[in-house]
Structure formats: structure tokens, C-alpha cells
Design a protein around this motif. Structure first.
Motif: not given
Length: 77
Positions: A14-18, A22-28, A44-56
Motif C-alpha cells: 500500500a505504501a509503494a502504491l501510494r 503521488a509521483e504520477l500526480r506530480a508528473a501530471m 492512477i485510476a487503475a492503481l487506486d483500487p489496488l491501493l484500497r484493496e491493499a489497505r483493507a
């Protein structure tokens, strides 16, 4: 591997995904090409569900044996 060890692995993921999001948003901010912006938004849209799932899953595996823990109905039978 115990569930507590799995919890740490999920938390690290989850930390790596987060960080990557953040890197992708900064690059935008540095892009002006609409196609590149669209590609970054899609990534980013593809990574968001992975982040939520890893946190859960990190939380679930950390508290799996706590009898009073019932926060994740998705994973409860």
C-alpha cells in the motif's frame, strides 16, 4: 507466513502504491499534452483500487483473530 507478516507485506504494498500515485500526480503538473495526461489519469485510476484493496487487506490480516473486529463485511462470511 503468519497473518501478521502478511499484514506487513500488504502495508508495504500500500505504501509503494501510494508513493507511485503521488509521483504520477506530480508528473501530471509538468505535462501539457492531453494524450499523456489521459494516460496518467488512466494509470492512477487503475492503481487506486489496488491501493484500497491493499489497505483493507493489511487491516484485515492484522486483526483477523480479534473476535470483536468486524469492520470488513466484504471479507466476512
Amino acid at each position: 507466513m503468519t497473518l501478521l507478516e502478511m499484514s506487513a507485506v500488504y502495508a508495504d504494498s500500500a505504501a509503494a502504491l501510494r508513493l507511485r500515485i503521488a509521483e504520477l500526480r506530480a508528473a501530471m503538473g509538468a505535462l501539457s499534452d492531453p494524450e499523456e495526461l489521459r494516460a496518467l489519469r488512466a494509470r492512477i485510476a487503475a492503481l487506486d483500487p489496488l491501493l484500497r484493496e491493499a489497505r483493507a487487506l493489511a487491516e484485515l490480516t492484522a486483526h483477523y483473530y480479534d473476535r470483536s473486529y468486524r469492520k470488513h463485511e466484504k471479507y466476512t462470511l
